[in-house]
Design a protein around this motif. Structure first.
Motif: not given
Length: 227
Positions: A63-83
């Motif tokens: 929560q509250g992270a800053i992400a720039d220029g990342i490639d997450i293609s093909g990944k699976k995200f389950i039950g995560c928090n990115f508020q």
């Protein structure tokens, strides 16, 4: 789902970010939120390393992270928090997202082409130049979002909600809009060409069915009907 550990900082009511063991796996150990963490840069790097080395990410809280220029293609995200996170120039083609929370996050110049996102929340998010073209966006919460110059073209938006959202110069061409909810939304410069607009929900007082757009809007071209 992610662990609901409160931040260890006295008086803080935020949820602590995920911690990692010596093998780089997510643990349930108590920690701090990013604001009060003694080494937020280390947390960011550990999180990036974890995402890069795992195809399936379950229960991550950043929560509250800053992400720039990342490639997450093909990944699976389950039950995560990115508020409240800030995402810029994220490449996420063919990503799978289930039951994740992104409320009040900001997305700028991000690409989610051909992705499968279901049962997730983006309430109050801001989207600028974000591409969802060719995606399955089913049973999601986009209530209260602001989207500028975004593309949802060729996507399945079944039972997804855009209640009180602001959609500006965005496109939903050739989309499945069955039970897609637009109650009290603001739509300026939108294109719905070849989408099944009569099956969307726009007016609470008319039994839910949007009906003919011609009753509320004029079209210059019969083949290009825009909302």
């Amino acid at each position: 789902m992610y662990t609901f550990n409160p931040c260890l900082h006295p008086g803080c009511k935020k949820i602590a970010v995920s911690t990692f063991d010596e093998n780089g796996n997510i643990t349930e150990e108590p920690s701090y939120c990013l604001e009060h963490h003694p080494d937020p840069l280390a947390v960011k790097q550990q999180t990036i390393d974890y995402v890069k080395t795992h195809d399936k990410i379950i229960g991550l809280n950043i929560q509250g992270a800053i992400a720039d220029g990342i490639d997450i293609s093909g990944k699976k995200f389950i039950g995560c928090n990115f508020q409240n996170a800030l995402f810029s120039n994220i490449h996420a083609e063919n990503v799978v997202i289930r039951m994740c929370i992104h409320d009040f996050a900001t997305f700028t110049d991000c690409y989610f082409n051909n992705s499968n996102i279901q049962f997730s929340s983006y309430a109050g998010c801001r989207f600028g130049h974000v591409i969802f073209t060719g995606s399955d966006l089913i049973h999601n919460n986009f209530n209260g979002i602001t989207a500028y110059q975004c593309s949802f073209d060729d996507s399945d938006l079944y039972n997804t909600r855009f209640i009180k959202s602001i959609l500006m110069n965005a496109s939903m061409k050739n989309c499945n809009l069955k039970k897609t909810v637009f109650y009290e939304s603001s739509r300026d410069g939108m294109s719905f060409k070849m989408s099944n607009t009569k099956e969307a929900l726009i007016d609470r007082t008319r039994g839910g069915l949007m009906g003919d757009f011609e009753e509320q809007f004029d079209y210059e071209d019969e083949d290009q009907k825009e909302l």
